[in-house]
Design a protein around this motif. Structure first.
Motif, PDB file in Angstrom:
ATOM      1  N   ARG A  81      38.070  48.320  33.129  1.00 12.99           N
ATOM      2  CA  ARG A  81      37.198  49.749  33.587  1.00 12.99           C
ATOM      3  C   ARG A  81      36.546  49.343  35.109  1.00 12.99           C
ATOM      4  O   ARG A  81      36.074  49.884  35.855  1.00 12.99           O
ATOM      5  CB  ARG A  81      36.156  49.851  32.596  1.00 12.99           C
ATOM      6  N   HIS A  82      36.332  47.840  35.049  1.00 15.51           N
ATOM      7  CA  HIS A  82      35.492  47.074  36.330  1.00 15.51           C
ATOM      8  C   HIS A  82      36.635  47.603  37.802  1.00 15.51           C
ATOM      9  O   HIS A  82      36.149  47.870  38.641  1.00 15.51           O
ATOM     10  CB  HIS A  82      35.010  46.213  36.198  1.00 15.51           C
ATOM     11  N   VAL A  83      37.919  47.222  37.200  1.00 17.05           N
ATOM     12  CA  VAL A  83      39.130  47.687  38.371  1.00 17.05           C
ATOM     13  C   VAL A  83      38.952  48.669  38.782  1.00 17.05           C
ATOM     14  O   VAL A  83      38.756  49.260  40.055  1.00 17.05           O
ATOM     15  CB  VAL A  83      40.089  47.015  37.959  1.00 17.05           C
ATOM     16  N   GLU A  84      38.930  49.842  37.749  1.00 15.64           N
ATOM     17  CA  GLU A  84      39.249  51.295  37.946  1.00 15.64           C
ATOM     18  C   GLU A  84      37.754  51.728  38.617  1.00 15.64           C
ATOM     19  O   GLU A  84      37.947  52.458  39.507  1.00 15.64           O
ATOM     20  CB  GLU A  84      39.107  51.838  36.449  1.00 15.64           C
ATOM     21  N   GLY A  85      36.647  51.086  38.446  1.00 15.76           N
ATOM     22  CA  GLY A  85      35.441  51.617  38.754  1.00 15.76           C
ATOM     23  C   GLY A  85      34.899  50.961  40.167  1.00 15.76           C
ATOM     24  O   GLY A  85      34.003  51.139  40.726  1.00 15.76           O
ATOM     25  N   GLY A  86      35.971  50.137  40.910  1.00 14.40           N
ATOM     26  CA  GLY A  86      35.722  49.682  42.203  1.00 14.40           C
ATOM     27  C   GLY A  86      35.474  48.312  42.505  1.00 14.40           C
ATOM     28  O   GLY A  86      35.043  47.877  43.359  1.00 14.40           O
ATOM     29  N   ARG A  87      35.499  47.493  41.222  1.00 13.19           N
ATOM     30  CA  ARG A  87      34.821  46.290  41.412  1.00 13.19           C
ATOM     31  C   ARG A  87      35.900  45.118  41.339  1.00 13.19           C
ATOM     32  O   ARG A  87      35.957  43.785  41.013  1.00 13.19           O
ATOM     33  CB  ARG A  87      34.055  45.979  40.263  1.00 13.19           C
ATOM     34  N   GLY A  88      37.243  45.837  41.544  1.00 10.52           N
ATOM     35  CA  GLY A  88      38.527  44.977  41.404  1.00 10.52           C
ATOM     36  C   GLY A  88      38.431  43.569  42.330  1.00 10.52           C
ATOM     37  O   GLY A  88      38.903  42.437  41.934  1.00 10.52           O
ATOM     38  N   ALA A  89      37.875  43.749  43.364  1.00  8.90           N
ATOM     39  CA  ALA A  89      37.674  42.542  44.178  1.00  8.90           C
ATOM     40  C   ALA A  89      36.487  41.265  43.958  1.00  8.90           C
ATOM     41  O   ALA A  89      36.515  40.299  44.305  1.00  8.90           O
ATOM     42  CB  ALA A  89      37.608  43.019  45.611  1.00  8.90           C
ATOM     43  N   GLN A  90      35.639  41.925  43.328  1.00  9.93           N
ATOM     44  CA  GLN A  90      34.409  41.151  42.753  1.00  9.93           C
ATOM     45  C   GLN A  90      34.977  39.910  41.872  1.00  9.93           C
ATOM     46  O   GLN A  90      36.026  40.114  41.058  1.00  9.93           O
ATOM     47  CB  GLN A  90      33.562  42.073  41.687  1.00  9.93           C
ATOM     48  N   THR A  91      34.509  38.600  41.925  1.00  7.89           N
ATOM     49  CA  THR A  91      34.883  37.861  41.248  1.00  7.89           C
ATOM     50  C   THR A  91      34.470  37.841  39.692  1.00  7.89           C
ATOM     51  O   THR A  91      33.158  38.179  39.671  1.00  7.89           O
ATOM     52  CB  THR A  91      34.226  36.283  41.844  1.00  7.89           C
ATOM     53  N   ALA A  92      35.451  37.778  39.039  1.00  9.49           N
ATOM     54  CA  ALA A  92      34.957  37.768  37.476  1.00  9.49           C
ATOM     55  C   ALA A  92      34.545  36.531  36.990  1.00  9.49           C
ATOM     56  O   ALA A  92      33.852  36.302  36.206  1.00  9.49           O
ATOM     57  CB  ALA A  92      36.222  38.311  36.659  1.00  9.49           C
ATOM     58  N   ILE A  93      35.598  35.373  37.332  1.00  6.60           N
ATOM     59  CA  ILE A  93      35.300  34.187  36.672  1.00  6.60           C
ATOM     60  C   ILE A  93      35.116  33.133  37.985  1.00  6.60           C
ATOM     61  O   ILE A  93      36.160  33.289  38.757  1.00  6.60           O
ATOM     62  CB  ILE A  93      36.424  33.766  35.842  1.00  6.60           C
TER      63      ILE A  93
END
Ligand code: COA
Ligand code: AMP
Length: 631
Positions: free
Chosen positions: A60-72
């Motif tokens: 849902r973060h990818v769908e919500g536009g956070r795909g490029a944000q570092t997760a880990i």
């Protein structure tokens, strides 16, 4: 809303309050209500909803536009590696592994055991299971083969995901031979094992059963997120009880998501996008909730740190990580701070790094002594928040919810109960005690969402262990008191569990190991106070009549046996031979009296003691191994 208003609103109408909190998540099907009480005193939350953990943590973060944000951010101080994984990348890696598992027939409700160190693949493994509704059980790397085998037999996994090795300062922990040995002794056998080969140590793979991590996934289709019921078990996590058989704590999917998401915002004060670092291990509940699921569900960047607070390479490592990754909140165990303080008492290394990103330090896992808290506050110039919880609860029972309202700090107290936790202090008869009086800490049922609904395949044990002592309550196993303002103080365990360097260990399980030594007739394991680790286990051994072998040899064998049977995590280094053990007239071993002797406290022989003279013998025996320890 203030803390008190929030707590009161939840208490007045829990169903409405939790349903509102549940709206922060993406549901496939919204639940009709929050609490399901038809099987009371067993409770479930959001049972008829449908949801997926991996979707909420990643997709849902990818769908919500956070795909490029570092997760880990993986920062390995033991190998010198740093790797950043974006939410998009995490989704792809997770979907690929999930697809490969699905292709091998693993799906909803199947168990998958994960025996892996602090590397990103461990989180990918956990999330891949969540993606397809498989129930994971992560086993901490410091456990030896027999402990692993016990968990394999209890969880009966279809697949085991493991790494070739873990890395401890100065030594490689060869996981794969430990896994092979566990599978030699376990009755249950998985269909397959998937092994991540670390460059430090390549493991031998067994034809037909073992698969290499990358080859296993090559060409696998990307798996979609599979909706599961709100009360579907997300995972099983084993924790120490009074016996050698660990308890399989079950975590239901929806309540877990709601609770950790609420905690990230309100307890830890995180905004999505902030960097959150829990310096613990994925093998413990702290790692499940606040290295993996909490930060990801809440859209944060989580730091996955492979290393120690000291010695990798020095007591400045934590500060280097905070600086390099712009960490906003750090969560660790008090013992880590005691270790840092011991190596860097003036906090000189702290001054070498730019800690401007750091807002708060959180401590949990064991009692935070006021001295350590004071030192951390003085050196960091930041609020230090002690909070109290357990594997069973999955999220804090008591905390200072700085995201909601920073409460006045009272040193020695993890502050106040969080919403949904109705904490009370009870006497032996189960009657509530007035403020200031010490008793058993219990929580009025139902427990809030996210807490354990039962033990894996052991409902009777769940009832016996937690619900029977005080009908209508959950028994925490901790003793303490509450003050006039409602602040909680945790003082000790009421059972045979000890806490060594933030690790929860069973003295009962250790006694079982000692009794398996052919020369040991009787024994007791006690937790003595330790300046660094909080507590340390000590064995008192009575040998079989007629044993002529040197005592020192037997002690050395017992120490080795503990490492072989439970693992290095037991940290069992000291034992001493004594002619007999102090007992009551009815034959109960007086462990707490021996703890007092080891800690150098004044001891008044209990009225029930069989023979008070024995206390002198025990004091002399403890003296031979350096107890009471000098400060
Ligand atoms: N895999 C294999 N072995 C492990 C291990 C793992 N994941 N974690 C610990 N061990 C081993 C250690 O190597 C050590 O082995 P040794 O007997 O060969 O030295 C033994 O288990 C005891 O480890 P530990 O208790 O960590 O002691 P230590 O002396 O190595 O380090 C501290 C002391 C204080 C630095 C360390 O305990 C620490 O970082 N504690 C924080 C714990 C924590 O975060 N707990 C989580 C609860 S929130
Ligand atoms: P675990 O299940 O391994 O997380 O261990 C839980 C136990 O650790 C609790 O029941 C307490 O005995 C102890 N504990 C955890 N956090 C704290 C704390 N903040 N203060 C005192 N004891 C704690």
């Amino acid at each position: 809303m203030s803390y008190r208003e929030t707590y009161a609103a939840c208490a007045a109408d829990p169903d409405t309050w939790w349903m509102h909190e549940a709206e922060a998540l993406d549901w496939v099907k919204k639940p009709s209500r929050a609490l399901f009480a038809d099987k009371a005193p067993l409770y479930e939350w959001f049972a008829d909803g449908e949801i997926n953990t991996c979707w909420n943590a990643v997709d849902r973060h990818v769908e919500g536009g956070r795909g490029a944000q570092t997760a880990i951010i993986w920062d390995s101080a033991v190998t010198g590696q740093v790797e950043k994984i974006s939410y998009s990348d995490l989704r792809d890696r997770t979907a690929r592994l999930a697809g490969a598992l699905q292709a091998r027939g693993i799906g909803k409700g199947d168990r998958v055991l994960i025996y892996m160190p602090m590397i990103p693949e461990t989180m990918v493994a956990m999330l891949a299971c969540a993606r397809i509704g498989a129930i994971h059980s992560v086993v901490f790397g410091g456990f030896a083969s027999p402990e692993l085998a016990t968990r394999i037999d209890d969880a009966t996994p279809k697949a085991i995901l493991a790494a070739s090795c873990g890395i401890e300062p100065g030594r490689i922990v060869r996981y794969k031979p430990l896994l092979d040995a566990a599978l030699e002794i376990s009755k249950h056998q998985p269909d397959l094992c998937v092994i991540f080969q670390r460059p430090q140590e390549a493991a031998d793979l067994r034809e037909g059963r073992d698969h290499e991590w990358h080859a296993f996934q090559k060409d696998a289709p990307l798996a979609d997120c599979v909706p599961v019921a709100g009360n579907h078990p997300a995972y099983i996590l084993y924790t120490s009880g009074t016996t050698g058989q660990p308890k399989g704590v079950v975590r239901h999917t929806a309540g877990h998501l709601v609770a950790v998401n609420w905690s990230m915002k309100n307890i830890y004060g995180m905004k999505p996008g902030d960097v959150f670092w829990t310096a613990s291990d994925l093998g413990w509940v702290v790692g499940h909730s606040f290295i993996c699921y909490g930060p990801l569900v809440h859209g944060n960047t989580t730091v996955l740190f492979e290393g120690k607070p000291v010695g990798t390479p020095d007591a400045g490592t934590y500060w280097r990580v905070v600086q390099d990754h712009q960490v906003a909140a750090l969560f660790t165990a008090p013992t880590a701070f005691r270790a840092i303080r011991r190596d860097d008492p003036e906090g000189a290394l702290i001054g070498k790094y730019d800690l401007s990103s750091l807002r708060t330090l959180f401590l949990a896992g064991e009692r935070a002594d006021p001295d350590t808290i004071r030192w951390a506050e003085e050196k960091l110039h930041r609020p230090v928040v002690d909070h109290w919880w357990q594997t069973e609860t999955g999220w804090p029972i008591a905390a200072n919810p700085v995201g909601l309202e920073a409460l006045p700090v009272k040193p020695g107290s993890p502050s106040m109960p969080m919403p949904g936790y109705r904490v009370e202090v009870l006497d032996d008869q189960g009657q509530p005690l007035p403020p200031g009086e010490l008793g058993a800490i219990a929580i009025r049922l139902p427990l809030p969402p996210g807490t354990l609904p039962t033990l894996w395949q052991a409902e009777a044990r769940f009832r016996k262990s937690y619900l029977e002592a005080f009908p209508g309550y959950y028994e925490t196993g901790d003793a303490g008191y509450m003050d006039e303002d409602g602040y909680v103080y945790i003082m000790a365990r009421t059972d045979d569990v000890i806490n060594v360097a933030g690790h929860r260990l069973s003295t009962g399980a250790m006694e079982e190991v000692l009794l398996s030594h052919p020369d040991v007739a009787e024994c007791a394991v006690i937790g003595a106070a330790d300046a660094l680790k909080g507590q340390t286990p000590i064995g008192l051994l009575c040998l079989n009549r007629g044993t002529t072998r040197p005592e020192a040899e037997i002690v050395t064998e017992c120490v080795a046996l503990m490492r072989e049977k439970i693992g290095p995590v037991a940290d069992f280094r000291k034992a001493v031979v004594t002619e007999r053990l102090p007992k009551t007239r009815s034959g109960k071993i007086l462990r707490s009296t021996m703890v007092k002797l080891a800690d150098g406290e004044a001891v008044k022989p209990p009225a029930t003691i069989d023979d008070p003279a024995i206390l002198n013998e025990i004091a002399l025996a403890l003296g031979r191994i350096g107890y009471p320890a000098k400060a």
